[in-house]
Design a protein around this motif. Structure first.
Motif, PDB file in Angstrom:
ATOM      1  N   GLY A  71      38.575 -12.396  44.067  1.00  0.00           N
ATOM      2  CA  GLY A  71      38.077 -11.013  44.136  1.00  0.00           C
ATOM      3  C   GLY A  71      37.231 -10.818  45.388  1.00  0.00           C
ATOM      4  N   GLY A  72      37.768 -11.261  46.527  1.00  0.00           N
ATOM      5  CA  GLY A  72      37.030 -11.134  47.792  1.00  0.00           C
ATOM      6  C   GLY A  72      36.703  -9.663  48.049  1.00  0.00           C
ATOM      7  N   ARG A  73      35.466  -9.399  48.481  1.00  0.00           N
ATOM      8  CA  ARG A  73      35.032  -8.017  48.650  1.00  0.00           C
ATOM      9  C   ARG A  73      34.756  -7.697  50.111  1.00  0.00           C
ATOM     10  N   GLY A  74      35.071  -6.444  50.481  1.00  0.00           N
ATOM     11  CA  GLY A  74      34.765  -5.962  51.816  1.00  0.00           C
ATOM     12  C   GLY A  74      33.783  -4.809  51.737  1.00  0.00           C
ATOM     13  N   LYS A 140      42.605  -6.566  63.127  1.00  0.00           N
ATOM     14  CA  LYS A 140      41.452  -7.199  62.463  1.00  0.00           C
ATOM     15  C   LYS A 140      41.735  -8.664  62.127  1.00  0.00           C
ATOM     16  N   ILE A 144      33.036  -8.844  57.915  1.00  0.00           N
ATOM     17  CA  ILE A 144      31.656  -9.273  57.637  1.00  0.00           C
ATOM     18  C   ILE A 144      31.068  -8.363  56.564  1.00  0.00           C
ATOM     19  N   GLY A 163      28.225 -12.638  54.395  1.00  0.00           N
ATOM     20  CA  GLY A 163      29.572 -13.107  54.076  1.00  0.00           C
ATOM     21  C   GLY A 163      30.513 -12.883  55.248  1.00  0.00           C
TER      22      GLY A 163
END
Ligand code: BTN
Length: 278
Positions: A71-74, A140, A144, A163
């Motif tokens: 669940g990587g978040r931006g 991209k 970050i 991050g």
């Protein structure tokens, strides 16, 4: 640290996996990260996990890296795709004593550090797309996400989590499947072959330098940010008070805000949020 689902330890420098041993052995003995670096096999998000550990009192310099994020978040609640073994996904815990006005600039400082780290690992000529995207050949490569929960009582946050996610091994098909065709790239696609541990090490060294420099060496970071920023002079669309404007990016101000000349002929200033190049 208890409760972390760690990746199996590796003693040799790996060609594929991240290695706690390689990273620790390559850092200076007095590094801020020694003894606080953890490689996780799989986690929802290294930022989310590290914020939990920070709330439980984890020390400054704690670093989480993951082979995979589910669940990587931006920024702007976007997802950051983090397929297993294809990128470097890391989060660093800091407890800076600097004023909030300086802490607000940490995202831009991190963009400079990420460029330095990636370049030192593989020589890729990366640039910054304001505010916090690292791009290679206009696409991209790295995102970050800096998070600093403000206490309800006001004042300075108790901690900051930085991050960084770098695309290393993804193929064009992977980005097509993610709906990022033409927008995202990886080091492999652009012809830079390097180990994930090498890129992770470059990032750690650059982050350690950042923390030594922060906030005193602001002018140096500001100059490097301006030099690396590919947004300047470009036509962009941006949000201001919920409305979409178009304009031309003019300059990076001393607080890393972007000043623009709007299509309406008026000057604008954007200090957060995302821009689109048009
Ligand atoms: C963005 O592109 O908007 C920011 C992406 C940040 C991704 C990194 S990967 C490690 C850390 N954990 C997360 O969930 N996000 C950051």
């Amino acid at each position: 640290m208890d409760g972390l689902d760690k990746a199996a330890p590796r003693r040799e420098e790996p060609s594929a996996g991240l290695s706690e041993w390689f990273l620790s052995a390559s850092l200076r003995p007095e590094s801020l990260f020694q003894g606080k670096l953890h490689v996780l096999d799989r986690v929802d998000s290294t930022n989310t996990r590290l914020k939990q550990l920070a709330a439980q009192g984890a020390p400054e310099g704690t670093l989480l890296l993951a082979e995979e994020q589910t669940g990587g978040r931006g920024t702007q609640d976007r997802r950051f795709h983090s397929p297993r073994g294809e990128g470097v996904y890391l989060s660093l815990l800091l407890r800076p004593q600097a004023p909030v006005s300086d802490l607000r600039t940490l995202t831009a400082w991190t963009a400079v550090a990420a460029c330095r780290g990636i370049e030192s690992a593989c020589g890729a000529p990366v640039e910054i797309k304001w505010l916090n995207d690292i791009v290679l050949q206009g696409k991209k490569l790295c995102g970050i996400l800096v998070e600093a929960p403000l206490p309800e009582r006001g004042g300075r946050p108790d901690f900051v989590v930085i991050g960084i996610g770098v695309n290393l091994a993804q193929s064009p098909e992977t980005f097509q499947q993610q709906g990022l065709d033409g927008l995202a790239t990886s080091l492999a696609i652009e012809g830079y072959t390097t180990r994930r541990s090498q890129v992770a090490l470059g990032l750690l060294q650059a982050l350690e330098r950042l923390y030594r420099d922060f906030p005193q060496k602001r002018t140096a970071y500001l100059e490097e940010y301006r030099r690396r920023c590919m947004t300047l002079g470009r036509r962009v669309s941006f949000l201001e008070n919920g409305r979409v404007f178009t304009g031309t990016a003019l300059q990076i101000e001393n607080d890393f805000a972007l000043s623009l000349l709007g299509g309406d002929g008026r000057p604008h200033r954007v200090s957060s949020g995302a821009l689109r190049l048009i």
